[in-house]
Design a protein around this motif. Structure first.
Motif, short mmCIF file in Angstrom:
data_model
loop_
_atom_site.label_atom_id
_atom_site.label_comp_id
_atom_site.label_asym_id
_atom_site.label_seq_id
_atom_site.Cartn_x
_atom_site.Cartn_y
_atom_site.Cartn_z
N TYR A 1 0.82 -1.21 0.00
CA TYR A 1 0.00 0.00 0.00
C TYR A 1 0.86 1.26 0.00
N ASN A 2 1.94 1.26 0.80
CA ASN A 2 2.83 2.43 0.84
C ASN A 2 3.49 2.67 -0.51
N LYS A 3 3.94 1.59 -1.16
CA LYS A 3 4.55 1.72 -2.48
C LYS A 3 3.54 2.29 -3.49
N TRP A 4 2.31 1.81 -3.38
CA TRP A 4 1.28 2.29 -4.31
C TRP A 4 1.00 3.77 -4.08
N GLN A 5 0.93 4.19 -2.81
CA GLN A 5 0.70 5.61 -2.50
C GLN A 5 1.83 6.48 -3.02
N GLU A 6 3.08 6.01 -2.85
CA GLU A 6 4.23 6.78 -3.33
C GLU A 6 4.20 6.90 -4.84
N HIS A 7 3.88 5.77 -5.52
CA HIS A 7 3.78 5.79 -6.98
C HIS A 7 2.69 6.73 -7.43
N LYS A 8 1.55 6.72 -6.73
CA LYS A 8 0.43 7.58 -7.09
C LYS A 8 0.79 9.03 -6.92
N ALA A 9 1.46 9.39 -5.78
CA ALA A 9 1.84 10.78 -5.54
C ALA A 9 2.84 11.27 -6.58
N ARG A 10 3.85 10.43 -6.91
CA ARG A 10 4.85 10.81 -7.89
C ARG A 10 4.21 11.02 -9.26
N LYS A 11 3.27 10.11 -9.62
CA LYS A 11 2.60 10.23 -10.92
C LYS A 11 1.78 11.51 -10.96
N ALA B 1 4.89 14.11 -1.15
CA ALA B 1 6.27 13.65 -0.95
C ALA B 1 7.21 14.83 -1.15
N VAL B 2 8.00 15.17 -0.12
CA VAL B 2 8.82 16.38 -0.15
C VAL B 2 9.85 16.34 -1.28
N ASN B 3 10.57 15.24 -1.41
CA ASN B 3 11.63 15.17 -2.43
C ASN B 3 11.07 15.40 -3.83
N THR B 4 9.95 14.75 -4.14
CA THR B 4 9.35 14.92 -5.46
C THR B 4 8.84 16.34 -5.65
N LEU B 5 8.24 16.90 -4.60
CA LEU B 5 7.71 18.25 -4.66
C LEU B 5 8.82 19.27 -4.88
N VAL B 6 9.89 19.18 -4.09
CA VAL B 6 10.99 20.13 -4.21
C VAL B 6 11.64 20.03 -5.58
N LEU C 1 2.25 14.33 -9.26
CA LEU C 1 3.13 15.50 -9.34
C LEU C 1 3.76 15.64 -10.72
N ASP C 2 4.15 14.50 -11.30
CA ASP C 2 4.74 14.57 -12.64
C ASP C 2 3.74 15.09 -13.66
N GLN C 3 2.47 14.71 -13.46
CA GLN C 3 1.44 15.22 -14.37
C GLN C 3 1.14 16.69 -14.09
N THR D 1 7.36 13.82 4.01
CA THR D 1 6.11 14.36 3.47
C THR D 1 5.76 15.67 4.16
N THR D 2 4.88 16.42 3.52
CA THR D 2 4.31 17.64 4.09
C THR D 2 2.91 17.82 3.53
N ASP D 3 2.04 18.42 4.32
CA ASP D 3 0.68 18.68 3.83
C ASP D 3 0.39 20.17 3.77
N ARG D 4 1.45 21.01 3.91
CA ARG D 4 1.23 22.46 3.94
C ARG D 4 2.44 23.20 3.41
N LEU D 5 2.22 24.13 2.52
CA LEU D 5 3.26 25.00 1.98
C LEU D 5 2.94 26.43 2.37
N THR D 6 3.97 27.23 2.66
CA THR D 6 3.79 28.64 3.00
C THR D 6 4.60 29.50 2.05
N LEU D 7 3.92 30.44 1.40
CA LEU D 7 4.57 31.41 0.52
C LEU D 7 4.64 32.73 1.27
#
Length: 397
Positions: free
Chosen positions: A22-32, A271-276, A34-36, A315-321
């Motif tokens: 399940y964790n692998k699937w969630q990571e794959h889903k988040a990366r996909k 996912a922080v790494n993918t987001l950054v 973000l890439d989109q 991971t993070t669920d909040r960004l501040t500008l």
């Protein structure tokens, strides 16, 4: 081993495998996702913020903005603290608190800014700083100026080594200019021949005003320097200088506005790494402290972005500008760029634009803040310390 134990081992193993899958699937889903969301094949607001926020920029430049009532919409009173908008109760801005800027802007607009003459030390009559054809490192409005009379002309290379020990007093920079024999004032340089000098020490910054102790230390070190070249400083009164420094620091405090908005995830954290990685591809500059900086086309900082978690977090669920308002000029439209970026991130990451209390920021609230930002800029202009100018950059440091 009994049948019960065997069954429990099998069930436990199945659970572990299921959790990992399940964790692998969630990571794959988040990366996909973000890439989109961050395709590199099309223009993005993070790269061209001005194109997305031009109408807001024009709106903030309308003359009617300055006359706008400093009141919050009824549904936004909790966000801004209710009566902080009343001109008779100006809010004092606090540094590094995203989301509070509307109250601070209201305070800046409701209080008449100090006139330049009220916080400027007396300028020596022989120093045409404002009319000088080149920008000088000393400023009659934000520096305490100490004229230095010379018995004879002095060459720049003779005094430059001694000036290296006079570059700072406390955390205040000290600068020197010389009256060249060609009649112009200029920074001390090799090859220059000077008839007189002026030392300038910055009166205040975000941290504190110039203190009596700092001023005394400067005078002691300056006296050692002038004695070595047979010169005589014309020292301004300490009490007067300290009072001016405190007034200038009060101006800084009253106009130290940090404006922030947040993007909150509507679902799973990112996912922080993918987001950054995606944000840096879109134009953000990643600093060593983990902060992401958005620059304009000339390499100047527009606003920053924080993930609100330690650098090692996954991971993070909040960004501040965050927009450092006094350090970004109105012409650069930092607020418009920040809002456009926040909206884009919210749309593409599955989030919403919120305040510090996690309440959604409506279009009406964002427009109201835009008008107050424009009023804040007008207040700084009236004090002859325009946001984003060299004066403001020095003071708000």
């Amino acid at each position: 081993m009994t049948d019960l134990q065997t069954s429990l081992f099998i069930i436990g193993g199945a659970i572990v495998v299921g959790v990992i899958s399940y964790n692998k699937w969630q990571e794959h889903k988040a990366r996909k996702t973000l890439d989109q969301a961050f395709p590199s094949s099309h223009d993005d607001v993070l790269m061209t913020p001005d194109a997305q926020a031009g109408d807001m920029m024009a709106r903030r430049q309308e003359p009617s903005i300055y006359d706008a009532p400093l009141t919050a919409p009824a549904d936004e009173e909790d966000r801004y603290g209710g009566d902080v908008y009343t001109p008779s109760k100006p809010a004092r801005p606090q540094r590094n608190e995203p989301g509070f800027a509307a109250a601070a802007v209201a305070a800046a607009a409701s209080d008449a800014p100090p006139a330049a003459a009220a916080i400027a030390p007396e300028v020596p009559a022989f120093m045409p700083v404002k009319s000088a054809p080149k920008e000088l490192p000393v400023d009659e409005l934000i520096d305490a100026l100490i004229p230095i009379g010379l018995e004879a002309n002095v060459r720049g290379e003779k005094i430059l080594p001694s000036l290296q020990n006079l570059r700072y007093v406390g955390n205040k920079p000290v600068q020197f200019i010389g009256h060249h024999i060609n009649g112009e004032w200029e920074p001390i340089a090799h090859g220059g021949v000077y008839q007189s000098l002026i030392a300038g020490v910055q009166l205040a910054n975000r941290s504190n005003p110039l203190s009596e102790l700092e001023y005394s230390e400067l005078l002691m070190r300056l006296r050692q320097f002038t004695d070595s070249i047979n010169a005589e400083p014309d020292v301004p009164d300490m009490v007067e200088i300290v009072n001016v420094a405190q007034s200038l620091h009060q101006f800084i405090t009253d106009h130290d506005v940090q404006l922030g908005v947040n993007v909150q995830s509507n679902g799973a954290p990112w996912a922080v790494n993918t987001l950054v990685s995606a944000l840096t591809r879109q134009g953000f500059d990643l600093r060593t402290d983990g902060t992401l900086i958005m620059q304009d086309g000339e390499g100047e900082v527009l606003f920053s972005l924080s993930t609100n978690v330690p650098q090692a977090a996954e991971t993070t669920d909040r960004l501040t500008l965050l927009l450092d308002v006094p350090r970004v000029s109105l012409a650069r439209d930092g607020y418009g760029a920040l809002v456009a970026c926040a909206r884009s991130l919210a749309m593409r990451l599955g989030g919403k634009v919120v305040d510090d209390s996690n309440q959604p920021l409506s279009e009406a609230a964002l427009s109201d803040i835009a008008e107050q930002v424009a009023a804040f800029y007008a207040a700084m202009d009236s004090a002859d310390i325009a946001a984003g100018s060299s004066r403001a950059m020095r003071l708000f440091s």
